[in-house]
Structure formats: C-alpha cells, structure tokens
Design an enzyme around this catalytic site. Structure first.
Site, short mmCIF file in Angstrom:
data_model
loop_
_atom_site.label_atom_id
_atom_site.label_comp_id
_atom_site.label_asym_id
_atom_site.label_seq_id
_atom_site.Cartn_x
_atom_site.Cartn_y
_atom_site.Cartn_z
CB CYS A 190 -43.92 7.02 -14.56
SG CYS A 190 -43.19 8.71 -14.93
NE ARG A 193 -40.63 4.74 -14.76
CZ ARG A 193 -40.07 3.31 -14.74
NH1 ARG A 193 -39.45 2.74 -13.85
NH2 ARG A 193 -40.76 2.46 -15.65
CD1 TRP A 362 -42.61 17.80 -19.06
CD2 TRP A 362 -41.87 18.26 -17.26
NE1 TRP A 362 -41.17 17.41 -19.10
CE2 TRP A 362 -40.75 17.74 -18.32
CE3 TRP A 362 -41.29 18.80 -16.07
CZ2 TRP A 362 -39.43 17.52 -17.74
CZ3 TRP A 362 -39.92 18.29 -15.44
CH2 TRP A 362 -39.04 17.95 -16.43
CD GLU A 367 -49.63 12.52 -19.73
OE1 GLU A 367 -50.23 12.72 -18.44
OE2 GLU A 367 -48.44 12.88 -19.65
#
Ligand SMILES: Cc1cc2nc3c(=O)[nH]c(=O)nc-3n(C[C@H](O)[C@H](O)[C@H](O)COP(=O)(O)OP(=O)(O)OC[C@H]3O[C@@H](n4cnc5c(N)ncnc54)[C@H](O)[C@@H]3O)c2cc1C
Ligand SMILES: Cc1cc2nc3c(=O)[nH]c(=O)nc-3n(C[C@H](O)[C@H](O)[C@H](O)COP(=O)(O)O)c2cc1C
Length: 1210
Positions: A190, A193, A362, A367
């Site tokens: 991720c 973070r 979010w 993406e």
C-alpha cells in the site's frame, strides 16, 4: 522455506549494484540447528521450540537451506535520485517480529512479481494462536508503555485461559483498534500508508446475521463516503472459530460494477467482475443487464447460506467523467464510484483471523485511469480515446497509448476534483510514501514495502518511489488474501435466498423498530470518552450531563482526567473535554497529569521530527508547568507541522504532498468546552491549551473550542455547545436522524423525576467523618478549634481573622501546603429551605435512592439503588454540609422549581428566567440569590427534598494556605482568613456572607470541632538550602503562607549545627491602612531576630496622594531583586489574588529589562526558566477581595464581547 527478504522486486529496478552486499551469500548463515530452542513453523506460523502455551517441545520442521541473508544484518537502502534519502533498515532484524512465510522464491528465482502469495488457511490450533498472541501483546503493551507490566502478564494469562476453554480468545476493543492500524502499517503493497494512524474502526463483532452485516456495511459506506470527503474506515465482523462458522463478504469490493458477457463474447460492464456477477446470478440475483449496474452485497454470516442485498443507490457516490479540455470526453459516458472499499481480505492479528472485513481509503487516480479504464482485461477504453484524439494507433512507436492514458488520467483527476471528492495523484502519493518511509525509519527502523506494487502504473520513473530501494518482508498483524468463498461453497445444497432491496432510511428505521437492543448495539460501535478536570465541581457536573446526552446515541464514558488511562488516548475515537482553569491560567489539580502527558507526547513527536525544525540554540524546552503558567507567546513553536484537517489532507488533487506528519492522535476527533472567568487574566487558559495541544498532536477538531464565562452566561453557553457538539458528532459518525430523536428528547428533559427518586431508610448509619469521606473521597481530620481572633482593624467591607486548631490525628504538612475546610451553610438559610420542602422529618438519617430500570427478556424490572454521591445522613445535615444552597440555582434546578409551584404565576416567572438567558444572567449576578431567597420569591413552590438534593451541586470544601509551621507550632494548624461579606444588588440589597470564612469566624473556641484535610502544594515550598535569598510578596490575606515560612525558617536556623551562610529574606506586604497591617508585631520581632531581613509595607489608602502597592516597592528595589534572582539563585514567592499576581509578574519583567540588557522576550524566557527551576512560586486564591469591582468590570466586558460577536441567545 525461503527468505522473504530477497523478494523485494529488485528485478524491476535499473540494475544497480547497491544491493550486492545484502544479496551476497553470507558465510555466517545459520546452519540448521539441533538446538531445541530454535524456532519452528506450523502452518506458516513462527513457533518457538518450547511452546509457552503447552510447555511441550515442538519438532523442528524448518529447513533453512535457502536462507541466504543473515536476518539480523541492517540493510542499506538507497534512493538514486536523492542520496540524502538513503536509509538503513533494521526493522527486519527484529527476528521475533518478522513472520516467515511460504513465499514462491527459491534460491535462484525471485518471484517478487507473483501476485497471489498463498497463506495457510487451515484452522489454527490454540498453540499457534497463542504464539502470535504473545507477539502481538508484546507490541501492544509496548505501544502503551506497559511492556512486561502486571497488566501485560495478566492479559496473557487471560488469553491462555480463554484458549484453553474455547480454543480462541477475544480481543478487547482498544486492542482491535490498534491491530487494524498496525496491519495497515504493515501492508507492504500500500502506497497510502502515511495515513495509517487515521482509521475509523467499526467493531461489529456482535453482529450475528447477514442482515446485520448488510446494515453495518451500509453505515460504513456512508461514513467512508462522507459526501466526498472520504474517510478511511474498517468494519470488522466476528472472528473465525472453526472453518464451519466463518463470516465472509463475497464481494471483492463493497461497491462493484457488474460485468455481463454478451452473445458476441463482448462484455457489458466491467469485465473484471464477470465471474462474480455470474456468482450473484447463480445465487438468484436478478440483473437488469445495464452498463454500471451495482452488484449486490453477498454476505455470509456464521457459516450459513450466503444472502444477497441490493445496495441502496442513494448511498453510492459516483463521478461522471469529463476532461478539462476535451469536450467530447464526457460523451463516452464513463463514470466510477468514489469509495474504493476492499472487502475480501482477512485481518490476521494476535493469532485471531477476522475473515470478514471491509476497508476503505481513497483512490489514487491511476487505479481508475490506468487500471480500471485501460487494462485490456477491464474497460479497455484506450484505443477508443486515442481515436477520438485523432492519434495514429497503428504503430506503437507513435506512443499513442501513452498519450491517451495521460488524458484519461487527467480526466479522472479533474472529475473527482470538480466534485470535490478525495483522490490523490500518483506523484503526490509517491512523495507522501517517501515521507512515510522517512517517518517509519525514525519511528521503528524501517518499513516493509513491495516495490513492485508501490510504483505507480503511470510514469513510474518520474515518481520518487521508482528510484527508492525497498525491503520486502512480512509482519503481523496483516491483511491477507483468502480463497474465494464461492470456491469452497457447497453449490449442490444451496438454497436461493430472496432478493432484498432496501433504502438506507428504511434500514435504519427497521433496525430501530424491530430491535431496540440492536439499536443500542449499533450505537455502541462509536465510543465517546468525556474527560473533565474540575476544582469546584462544575465541569464534572457538565461532563456528566454531556455523558447522559451522548449515552443515548453513542457508547459514552465519563472520567475525571486523573482517573483516565492516558495510554489509551491514541486509540480513542472521539474525546470531549470539559474543564475549568485554576490558579493563574493553570489546570485544576486533577488535570495536571493529563496535560503533562500531552506535553510529553508532543516532545516525543518533536524528537521524531527533523532537526531543522528544532528550537533555536539556547532555547530550553519549557516544562509543562511553565508552559501552563506563562502566556502562550512563550510556548515553543511546535516543531511538527500543523496537521492538515481531513478536508485538506484528503483533497490532495493538486499535487500538494504536504502531509508530512500525522501526529499520534490523528485518528482521534475531539472538541473542548472551557469553563473560566473573564475576571482572570488568563481566561479559560487550560481549556485553550488542551485544545491547542490535542490539535498539534494530530487530533481532528470537530468543533471550535467554546468557553463558558462564569461572569456571563456560562450555563447557557454550555447548553448551546452541548447540543451543537451532539449534532456535529452525530453527523461526523453518520448517525441516522431517527436514531437521534431519543437523545434530543432527553436533552430537554430533567434527568430525574419525583417518581424516580426518594429518601429511603439507610441500611447502616455512618459517622459524619465517614459520610464526608465517602462523598468527598478525602481523608478527613476532625480538629478542635482553639482560637479564633480578629487580625488588625475591621472596616465596613474588610475583616481578617486568625484561626488556630488542633487536629485530632497527626497531620503531616510543609509550609506552603493548603488546608481544605468542610464548611457548613448558615443555619438561617438551611431553615428557610427546609420549611419549604414536602418532607417533614428532617432529623432522622435517610438514604437518597434512585430508581433503576433494567430491561431483560422477561420484561423490565425496577429497583431502588443508593445515590452515588449523597451519603446516609439526616435531611438537615444534607442541606447543611453536603449541598450548595448559596450559589444561585442553575436552570436545571429552576426547571424543577417551576414544576413544583402550585401557582401558575410563579411557574411562569421562573420559566421566563429559564427561557431568557440574559434575564437569567442578570438575576443571577444582580440579586445573587441563595436558595432560601429563591423560594421566598415563589411562595407556591413546594419542592420534594429528595429531588432537589439530587439536582443541587455538592457544597465544595474551601482551601486555605496554612499559616503555621510544623516545627514552630507542632500539633496545631493556623489559618489567616479574609472574611467575605457583601451587599447584593450592587450594594443596595441585603448582606450576603461567604460560606466558609463566616463559618470559621463564628466557631466557638475549645468547643467546636471542624472537619479538614490537607493538600500538598509542592510548587509553593521553601527551598532546601537556607543560603538562597527569598523574595516574599503577599498583600492582604496573601501573607498567610508567608507567615508559615518565616516561623519555619526561624526554627530551621536555630537547629543548624554549624554556621551556614543564611540568605536574605525580604517580605513585601500590602494593605489599605496602617491599622490593617496584620501580624505587624510578629513581623517586627522576626526582623529583630534576623528571620526577616527587610519588610516593605505598601499602603493603598492611607494617604490621599501617596498610595502604594507592592509592585511599587518591588520597582524601587529592582536592582537588588535582579541581583538576588540572577546572581544569588534567589526564589520569588507571590501569594494572593490572581490580578495582583499577574501585575507582579509584569512588574518583574519590567524590572529585569531595566536592570539587564534583556529584551521583553528574553525577560519572559528568564521568568519561564525560573518557573521551570521551581524558583518562581505562585499561590493563587482567586478573586476574593475587590470582588464586586472586578466582577462588574469583567461582566460588562464579557457582555459587550458577546453582543458584538452576535452570540447572545435567548
Ligand atoms: C489555593 C487557595 C488558597 C487560599 N488561601 C486562602 C487564605 O489563606 N486565606 C483566605 O482568606 N482565603 C484563601 N483562599 C480563598 C478561600 O478558599 C475562599 O475562597 C474564601 O475564603 C471565600 O470563601 P467563602 O466560602 O467564605 O465564600 P463563598 O461562599 O465561596 O463566596 C465567595 C463568592 O461570593 C461571591 N461574591 C463575593 N463578593 C461579592 C460581591 N461583592 N458581589 C457579588 N458576589 C460576590 C463571589 O462569587 C465569590 O466567589 C484560598 C483559595 C485558594 C484557591
Ligand atoms: C483560585 C481560582 C483561580 C482561578 N483562575 C482562573 C483563571 O486563571 N482563568 C479562568 O478563566 N478562570 C479562573 N478561575 C475561575 C474558574 O475557572 C471558574 O470558577 C470555573 O467555573 C470553575 O469550574 P469548576 O467548578 O469545574 O472548577 C479561577 C477560580 C478560582 C477560585
């Protein structure tokens, strides 16, 4: 088993030879050990050979032949763009904390790009669970600074016992909150973070049905979406017990678009969701076969049949795509949902597996723009867009794909931005991640990261992260992939469940009406902690009232700040502070530790931040004491950057990567209400300080600080604030309107009624000492009054007395400490109240009892329980010693009095006061009516004593600075007391008498016994050394503790065995006239004996044109004072009213400037350092004298300020 450290995807980096040193086969690699203590692995879990759970040795099944790197070797990680970002990862060397996994890497093959790393899914044994639990609790207790404490050991025992009994154990709520955040922190793939501390946890472990899961997930979607200002949240359903009763969310994400394969083989909708769409259809879902159909939630509770639920469309926020320049783009009809919420992963923490979780952050623009829209296996719009752009698509070298993908990504960011919906671009996300690596390196020596996943799919090498080496290893708690539930599901036996369709409002209504208990459980998910600090009880009263209001919709708990476990603060959701200010802008005694802890947290944060923001050389970090006692300009600039508000941090569409640091409280929402008095120079200073520090620690202020001025409309301000904060909290945590009605109704109602309170028979009788001890939670000392005498001349508004008492028990104190006196209300006021009560027998012991209603499956049962605060004494004693009947009654008491009137005219008159806050305030400050006078004013009012007793505030003890010395006056305590009496209605009304000072004045020598207790005042003690000079300033009754000092010093000097250098002692005293020069004879004697070296007397009304105050004498002696403080290590003591103390501080500042080359700021710093060194001492009485003057002036100012700011409300 291979080493996951080698699988960091380095193959994707430009080949540098930097990593060679870590990749080199290490000669010192551990050999396979025969030692029984070597760790072994069962189901992928790291288990010490001697398992502490079973005490048995486990067989070593570990083959370490692939281990090429010695684990405990720090790893240098370079950044090839910025060499200053090079770090040393030591985190992975914490062997016990690194979970070894069955990765696909071998000695010669790195499988860093393999997506699905299988994790064991078999049910765990208690031994395996315990091993993980032990590690988890070690980390958890370390995080709350309690590692290896009794609590830590006891918790492990508890876990062990639960495991033995039921094969699993339950995490407590704060542990679960901590685990969810840590699992995010450990999520190697991720990039977002940096926000790991800011996660709202919905603990839904009490949910048992699929419908319950659906309702909770709808709440999650609403909360997370937050009208576009996305908030990170996670919902957790019950944990795995065995694999027959798992809870699962079948959807990969909470919100998904369906994908339908058409006859021609093409896909309508999202091709990535074709498989899951078919599963839904197989379960009986009836699709509408349109583009952008939202798939239902498929939920499985307790291992039962999956059920599907249509998501109400009104809770799903979608973004219609358009391009900032290419007008035709919107014709493509593209859209995407705002909330990315992964819902098929498992939370693995402390050995426990939570198989049903939903987590949202979010979106990062790529993406959607790259993956969802452009992946060939997804919507695949690239060519269509390129053609509309007129690009040459036949040849790859034209880079048409690259051109088109950039425009698509621009459109995504633009569209989200247009609708002010949180999204982050990949450049900002990358910078934030680099910052996160830096933070993590400082905080825990490294950050596991999977480079392959971290680098964005667009313009990778243009982002910082591309050039950053990363170490990939695996830590728990973690979020894990798990096998698709439909693959395990027995389709043969499946029963099709009915198709469910709800709107969110219907859901909430259904929840409310079908199960009251469930509503309570639902609301319990959001915890509110209300903390108060108080000196005279008002903040406590308000905090408890707030607790009652919030209790209707939240899980509300009320604590005094000193009862609260400060180490839990980082795991709170919402904190509400209600506090007063005491001394000269300081915390009440029970708030001291709280603020010190916050300051310590702040210091730790500052240390974590980089050196460039460290305070300038020569600047000493002030202690909490001086920070609280000085003006805010003297506080050091906070070194950590101001945390961004949620709105700012989320709406990072501009490429702003300023989320540098999220403080430890970034997950905590808060609001503060400060009680104070504008008669004091530092109005509500403590509340303001708490508000500021909570904010600087990263807390999210959901409402600006509000204050209640004792001088003007304090109670009304509180009521306005309490309903506002309730509203804001309800909105923040997405409570449904109809769930709040109960609470709103409760706000306007009295908490108790004549039917729910009574005086009952006490089960035992207690002595007065015991009764006082139980109510005031103090060790009470009965003391015989030996002497009460007048000091100096009386005037029409001034009188001072000396009180000598002999405590019945041994009392330990130091000069400067305080004596608490438990006073009695005047007999005539008590009688005027008693005669109006409905009760008639006032002299037998009674116990106040409250009716408690308990709901059970058999219906409701009612019991009478003892009132928590009021002891079993007679009604007369209650109104004499325990209840405050002289402070003008609050509107809550008035509400009851209005009800208790039989004449409607009286009720109307009282209601006028309740409804018109200005009128009430005027009445309160002009008439200053005590309860007896109030009842006189409303002749038909006949209240029930029991209800009145429950509504009235507790009579507070009064504090006096002890005037004696334990050496000079053993077994005695002396007080110097200024008598409070004044005429109300600005001097034209009847005389009112201060409760305690007049109680003391009227005591009979050698006959009366009073109840007292001591309170330490460690900041107002004499220095150990007799050689340092003392400057004592105490006008009026402020001389009280100073008298104790000089008597004590005389004995200390006498007892000296050898000659020691004795420091000078100068006393500055002030009064109106010579006749009021109290302790004159004693002072003269002390000067003769050499205990006092100089005594200055400032007379403020002796001569018409030569009035002097202590400040004037200080100025005259400025040079000597400067020398005593700067060169001789002198101590400075100020005692008396707050205004004087403030003026003295300002005078000292001027003196220092005049006699040194200090600037104003340097002089302030010098005073602050004196405070930190415990050389500047203040003992503040409050506004005791000049009360009318001071009050009228500040009331006028307060009223004007309020009117000007348009705040006046009626
Ligand atoms: C740490 C500390 C140490 C102290 N040491 C001493 C000491 O050594 N000696 C000493 O004498 N006092 C001392 N005090 C003050 C003392 O505690 C009491 O506050 C004081 O004696 C008054 O108490 P009371 O019960 O007599 O008056 P209360 O019943 O408390 O009445 C006082 C209140 O009456 C009201 N009031 C007063 N005058 C007027 C007016 N003109 N118009 C309208 N309202 C008015 C104000 O609201 C005021 O707060 C100390 C206080 C503190 C906090
Ligand atoms: C000795 C003393 C010192 C005080 N100092 C301050 C002060 O510095 N600033 C302020 O705003 N209020 C000050 N106050 C006023 C209190 O904060 C106010 O009375 C408040 O309503 C008390 O609330 P509590 O009962 O919760 O303690 C002081 C009051 C007293 C008696």
């Amino acid at each position: 088993m291979s080493n996951p450290l080698l699988c960091c995807g380095k193959g994707h980096l430009t080949p540098h030879d930097s990593e060679k040193e870590t990749l080199k086969p290490n000669k010192k690699t551990k050999k396979k050990s025969t030692n029984k203590m070597e760790p072994v692995f069962v189901n992928g879990n790291h288990i010490p050979a001697v398992c502490p759970f079973s005490g048995n040795s486990a067989e070593s099944v570990n083959d370490k032949k692939n281990l090429r790197v010695k684990l405990n070797q720090p790893m240098k990680l370079r950044n090839y763009l910025d060499s200053s970002l090079q770090t040393l990862d030591t985190l992975h060397t914490r062997e016990n904390d690194i979970a070894l996994i069955e990765s696909r890497c071998t000695r010669v093959v790195c499988s860093g790009s393999v997506i699905d790393i299988p994790r064991p899914d078999a049910v765990r044994t208690p031994e395996e669970i315990y091993c993980d639990a032990e590690k988890f609790f070690k980390e958890y207790y370390a995080s709350i600074r309690r590692e290896n404490s009794d609590a830590h050991r006891a918790r492990l025992q508890e876990v062990k016992a639960q495991l033995e009994k039921k094969g699993t154990y339950d995490l407590k709520s704060p542990e679960l909150v901590y685990a969810t955040k840590l699992a995010w922190r450990n999520a190697t793939r991720c990039i977002g973070r940096i926000q790991w501390k800011k996660l709202q946890v919905f603990d839904c472990r009490e949910v048992t049905t699929a419908k319950g899961m659906f309702e909770a997930l709808c709440t999650h979607i609403k909360y997370g979406t937050n009208k576009g200002n996305i908030r990170s949240a996670i919902t957790i359903f019950p944990q795995r017990t065995d694999d027959k009763h798992d809870y699962r969310i079948w959807n990969p994400q909470l919100i998904n678009y369906a994908g339908y394969v058409q006859e021609d083989g093409s896909v309508l909708g999202d091709p990535g969701r074709v498989e899951f769409t078919n599963i839904c259809i197989k379960l009986g879902w009836k699709p509408t076969y349109k583009m952008w159909d939202i798939l239902p939630l498929v939920l499985q509770a307790d291992g039962k049949e999956p059920e599907f639920f249509d998501l109400p469309r009104d809770i799903i926020l979608e973004v219609q795509m358009e391009h900032p320049e290419l007008d035709w783009f919107k014709e493509l009809g593209l859209r995407w949902y705002a909330l990315p919420a992964v819902s098929n992963m498992k939370l693995d923490c402390g050995g426990i597996e939570f198989t049903a979780t939903a987590f949202n952050g979010w979106y990062m623009g790529t993406e959607i723009g790259c993956r969802n829209f452009c992946d060939a296996s997804r919507l695949n719009i690239l060519e269509k867009v390129a053609l509309r752009m007129g690009l040459e698509t036949t040849s790859a070298v034209s880079l048409w794909k690259d051109q088109a993908v950039v425009e698509i990504n621009k459109a995504v960011l633009h569209s989200f931005h247009r609708d002010t919906i949180s999204i982050v671009d990949h450049h900002s996300a990358s910078e934030q991640f680099i910052k996160h690596l830096e933070n993590e390196n400082k905080a825990r020596g490294g950050c596991p990261a999977d480079w392959v996943w971290i680098i964005p799919p667009l313009s990778s090498s243009l982002t910082q992260v591309f050039h950053q080496e990363m170490a990939n290893y695996y830590m728990k708690p973690s979020y894990e992939y798990q096998p698709d539930p439909w693959k395990k599901y027995n389709w043969e036996k499946s029963e099709v469940k009915p198709h469910r369709k709800f709107h969110f409002k219907q859901i909430a209504r259904a929840v409310k009406f079908t199960s009251k208990l469930f509503t309570t459980a639902l609301s319990r998910r959001v915890k509110v902690t209300i903390l108060y600090a108080t000196e005279t009880g008002k903040s406590e009263q308000y905090a408890k009232e707030l607790g009652t209001i919030f209790g209707h919709a939240f899980n509300a708990q009320v604590f005094a700040m000193d009862e609260y476990d400060m180490f839990s603060i980082e795991h709170e959701t919402l904190i509400l502070i209600v506090t007063s200010t005491f001394g000269n802008g300081e915390p009440p005694a029970n708030g001291q530790d709280f603020i010190e802890h916050l300051f310590q947290m702040q210091n730790m944060e500052n240390e974590l931040n980089d050196s460039q923001s460290a305070p300038s050389p020569g600047f000493r970090t002030p202690t909490p004491k001086s920070l609280m006692r000085t003006n805010s300009v003297m506080s050091p600039p906070p070194t950590c950057k101001r945390p961004l508000s949620r709105v700012e941090s989320n709406r990072s569409t501009t490429g702003d990567s300023s989320i540098e640091h999220l403080g430890p409280l970034s997950n905590v929402s808060f609001a503060v209400f400060g009680l104070g008095s504008s008669a004091y120079p530092k109005f509500a200073n403590f509340a303001k300080t708490v508000d500021r520090v909570l904010g600087e620690l990263g807390g999210e202020r959901i409402l600006e600080i509000a204050t209640g001025d004792e001088m003007f409309a304090q109670e009304q301000e509180f009521r306005v604030w309490s309903s506002k904060i309730f509203q804001v909290a309800a909105e923040t945590f997405c409570m449904e309107e109809n769930m709040l009605t109960d609470a709103r109704n409760a706000i306007s109602k009295l908490p108790l009624t004549e039917e729910t309170i009574r005086f009952g028979k006490p089960s035992t009788t207690v002595s007065m000492k015991q009764a006082l001890e139980s109510t005031y939670k103090r060790q009470i000392i009965p003391s015989l009054v030996k002497k009460v005498k007048r000091l100096g001349d009386n005037t029409e508004d001034r009188e001072t007395i000396f009180v000598d008492m002999q405590p019945r028990d041994v009392v330990k104190y130091d000069p400067g400490d305080h004596l608490g006196v438990m006073p009695c209300n005047r007999e005539e006021i008590v009688n005027s109240v008693l005669k109006r009560l409905k009760e008639t027998d006032f002299d037998v012991p009674v116990q106040l009892q409250v009716m408690k209603e308990t709901l059970s499956p058999l219906g409701s049962s009612k019991t009478w329980e003892k009132h928590e605060r009021i002891p079993a004494v007679s009604i007369r004693d209650l109104f004499t010693r325990f209840l405050d009947i002289t402070t003008p009654p609050s509107t809550t008491v008035l509400k009851y009095l209005a009800k208790a009137c039989t004449d409607v005219k009286d009720s109307l008159k009282i209601n006028e006061l309740i409804l018109d806050s200005d009128k009430y305030d005027e009445w309160k400050h002009f008439q200053v009516p005590h309860l007896g006078e109030v009842l006189e004013g409303f002749p038909s009012c006949k209240p029930l004593g029991s209800l009145l007793a429950a509504l009235l505030p507790t009579l507070q003890p009064r504090f006096y600075s002890i005037s004696s010395s334990p050496l000079a006056h053993p077994k005695h305590i002396h007080l110097t007391v200024a008598i409070v009496f004044y005429k109300v209605r600005n001097g034209s009304g009847p005389v009112h008498y201060g409760v305690c000072s007049n109680y003391l004045k009227n005591l009979k020598e050698n006959k009366d016994e009073i109840f007292v207790f001591t309170r330490r005042a460690p900041t107002f003690h004499l220095p150990k050394s007799l050689s340092v000079p003392l400057i004592l300033i105490g006008p009026g009754s402020g001389i009280a503790p100073l008298r104790g000092f000089w008597h004590h010093r005389k004995y200390q000097i006498k007892e000296l065995s050898k000659k020691e250098n004795i420091g000078q002692v100068w006393l500055f005293f002030g009064c109106r006239t010579k006749g009021m020069d109290i302790y004159r004879v004693e002072k003269e004697q002390a000067v003769r004996e050499g205990t006092l070296n100089r005594v200055f007397l400032a007379l403020s009304r002796e001569k018409k044109d030569d009035n002097k105050y202590v400040q004037d004498h200080l100025r005259e002696e400025g040079q000597a004072i400067t020398r005593m403080l700067m060169e001789e290590g002198g101590h400075f003591y100020v005692c008396g009213d707050c205004k004087m103390a403030e003026e003295v501080q300002q005078t000292l500042k001027q003196i220092l400037q005049q006699h040194t080359n200090f600037s104003a700021l340097e002089a302030e710093h010098f005073i602050m350092n004196l405070m930190d060194d415990n050389r500047y001492h203040e003992d503040i009485f409050g506004i005791v004298l000049r009360t009318a003057e001071v009050k009228n002036a500040s009331r006028e100012t307060a009223r004007r300020t309020r009117l000007e700011s348009g705040q006046s409300q009626s």
